[in-house]
Design an enzyme around this catalytic site. Structure first.
Site, mmCIF file in Angstrom:
data_model
loop_
_atom_site.group_PDB
_atom_site.id
_atom_site.type_symbol
_atom_site.label_atom_id
_atom_site.label_comp_id
_atom_site.label_asym_id
_atom_site.label_seq_id
_atom_site.Cartn_x
_atom_site.Cartn_y
_atom_site.Cartn_z
ATOM 1 N N HIS A 1 8.867 87.633 2.774
ATOM 2 C CA HIS A 1 7.489 87.135 2.779
ATOM 3 C C HIS A 1 7.525 85.693 2.285
ATOM 4 O O HIS A 1 8.157 85.400 1.276
ATOM 5 C CB HIS A 1 6.601 87.988 1.874
ATOM 6 N N HIS B 1 3.205 85.160 9.695
ATOM 7 C CA HIS B 1 4.081 84.256 8.938
ATOM 8 C C HIS B 1 4.488 83.050 9.785
ATOM 9 O O HIS B 1 5.619 82.575 9.698
ATOM 10 C CB HIS B 1 5.326 85.006 8.460
#
Length: 563
Positions: free
Chosen positions: A524, A486
């Site tokens: 997320h 990420h």
């Protein structure tokens, strides 16, 4: 009453509550085959004209680039240039089972998963396929933490933000199926005090919840590429295997982006120009966007000069403030096989985000899944408990490995845990994993009936036995760190961009992707970046409409004076 019986009752009650709360979310997508309707306006770059003009040229057909292109095509001619392939060339990206397989597949320079190793020595990956990382990730979908909007430097229209999320969710987001291991995980989170229970929710809130997924109930992946189908096919053209090498600039009347140079798979150069009032929009991701700006002469002046790259504009923060969320984890090998599952249950706190999934054994290590290739491999089904540090505050930078070839991945360094706050958050997160392992819900997955975190068959580095030993946990965090995939930053709003995502000092050039903010927006990030592409597209349409109205009013005023 036996503890095992009580655990079973609690599990059923929690599941009942979670199912009751399903109805609180607006209508989402329905299970279907992956929709490739956009193939009618997708071309290999070898079939594109050597020189063309468009209203908007978008560099990167990824998580933000696809919804951005679809939106702008409602009124304007748009060209999307994607360096990777069509997903039809790699069908394993289209299934939940393919997630691990794609990480195992050797990188031949064309595969959807491009491998790289940071200068920290940590394996990592980036997407190289239409749809970007939304086509290779674990499918978790969540909306952003609401607190990030006020700290972003962007004047958000929150009504539009919410409508934009729904635009995405109606097409590619699903309520996940019941999965036994995910239910066990949810019960364990609640027993470990990860409260409250939010049931099914797309919102980022502290507590335990079932979240959305971009895998439907048959395990079919739905990704950013399908949002292209919502565009105007008469105005939209997508080129794949198109590697953008440089942004073209003009100095008249001011410094302005006028187009891009790209090469097809045969090495033939092409030029795509933007028309009056049009723009070049870079959506090449956290790695690709700062790399392209640097190669185009936009970046720190002394650094570019040292590489003999002509300086177009001195921009000291291009490639700076690069962040990656560290992932630390524990793997357990249960005494009996467990069904493979994707991530659908999340445990959220202010400092860390946690999840678990279960997998079949494998003999080829998935690249970047474990900290190193020497990590022991599972010989049976296993469960992976992961903790992600929120933020993070630690950051590094991106520099060019090649000063002329965009196909050579740049050097990146994230400096994991260089900020002590991040390390403290990792310690807290892994202690919570210890509490999770001590719950009644996970007792059936021990190989020996021992108290606390003992009794599990652990694959890899075990947790420190003493939950009060912070120094031991700090060592664990440093030794077991991997990437959560990420990473973000490198072209920040307020440093490189203004609040409308324009590159400051250059007309007709914007950046819309994960490089724009210094923190991960949620458990997320893909939900936020999908929203961002659509949101900025609408704002651009609104700007153009307002500008056209001003011109029309001026013409009317001039005409009335003549009359």
């Amino acid at each position: 009453m036996e503890k095992s019986t009580m655990s079973a009752i609690l599990l059923v009650l929690h599941l009942f509550v979670l199912l009751l709360q399903y109805s609180e979310v607006h209508s989402l997508a329905t299970t279907s085959n992956h929709d490739f309707s956009y193939l009618r306006f997708a071309y290999d770059a070898t079939d594109l004209e050597l020189e063309g003009s468009y209203d908007y040229v978008i560099v990167g057909g990824g998580t933000s680039g696809c919804p951005l292109a679809a939106t702008l095509s409602e009124k304007y001619k748009v060209l999307v240039l994607e360096r990777g392939s069509l997903p039809t060339a790699y069908p394993n990206v289209l299934t939940a089972d393919g997630f691990v397989y794609n990480l195992q597949q050797e990188d031949d320079g064309k595969t959807p998963v491009e491998r790289f190793v940071s200068e920290d020595g940590i394996d990592n990956v980036r997407g190289r396929v239409l749809g970007g990382t939304s086509m290779i990730n674990a499918g978790v979908y969540a909306r952003a933490n609401t607190s990030i909007y006020s700290a972003s430097g962007v004047d958000w229209d929150m009504d539009l933000v919410n409508k934009t999320y729904e635009w995405v969710e109606d097409t590619i987001v699903f309520k996940p199926n019941y999965q036994p291991w995910q239910s066990v995980t949810g019960t364990a989170f609640l027993e470990a005090g990860v409260d409250p229970n939010h049931g099914f929710s797309l919102d980022h809130e502290a507590g335990t919840r079932i979240t959305g997924s971009t895998f439907d109930n048959k395990g079919t992946r739905h990704a950013a590429d399908e949002l292209l189908n919502k565009g105007n096919s008469n105005n939209l053209r997508v080129g794949v295997h198109a590697s953008v090498e440089k942004i073209i600039f003009s100095n008249a009347p001011g410094l302005t982006a006028t187009g891009v140079i790209y090469r097809d798979s045969n090495g033939t150069p092409h030029r795509a120009f933007v028309r009056s009032k049009g723009e070049v929009i870079v959506s090449a991701g956290t790695i690709g966007t700062p790399q392209l700006l640097l190669l185009s002469g936009v970046g720190p002046e002394s650094y570019l000069s040292s590489l003999n790259i002509p300086v177009v504009l001195s921009h000291p923060y291009v490639g700076q403030f690069l962040h990656d969320n560290p992932r630390n984890f524990i793997n357990i090998l249960p005494p009996n096989p467990i069904e493979p599952t994707i991530v659908t249950v999340l445990g959220i706190s202010n400092d860390f985000y946690q999840c678990s999934f279960s997998s079949l054994p494998f003999t080829t290590p998935p690249f970047s899944f474990f900290p190193s290739t020497s990590y022991p491999l599972p010989n049976s089904t296993f469960a992976h408990f992961a903790s992600k540090v929120a933020g993070p505050l630690s950051y590094g930078s991106l520099t060019l490995k090649s000063s002329s070839n965009v196909r050579v991945s740049p050097n990146v360094k994230f400096n994991y845990y260089s900020n002590p706050t991040d390390l403290s958050h990792c310690v807290s997160g892994m202690k919570k994993i210890g509490e999770l392992l001590s719950t009644d819900a996970l007792k059936p997955y021990k190989v020996e009936d021992l108290p606390g975190i003992e009794g599990f068959n652990i694959l890899g580095i075990p947790l420190p036995k003493d939950q009060t030993d912070d120094a031991a946990f700090e060592t664990f965090c440093r030794e077991s760190v991997a990437s959560y995939w990420h990473y973000h930053g490198g072209c920040l709003v307020g440093k490189v961009l203004d609040g409308d995502f324009r590159v400051t000092g250059i007309d007709a050039l914007r950046v819309v992707d994960g490089s724009t903010f210094p923190y991960t927006p949620a458990s997320h990030p893909q939900g936020f970046y999908l929203m961002l592409g659509r949101y900025v597209g609408i704002k651009i349409l609104q700007e153009r409409s307002a500008s056209d109205l001003k011109i029309l009013d001026s013409l009317k005023s001039a005409a009335s004076l003549v009359l």
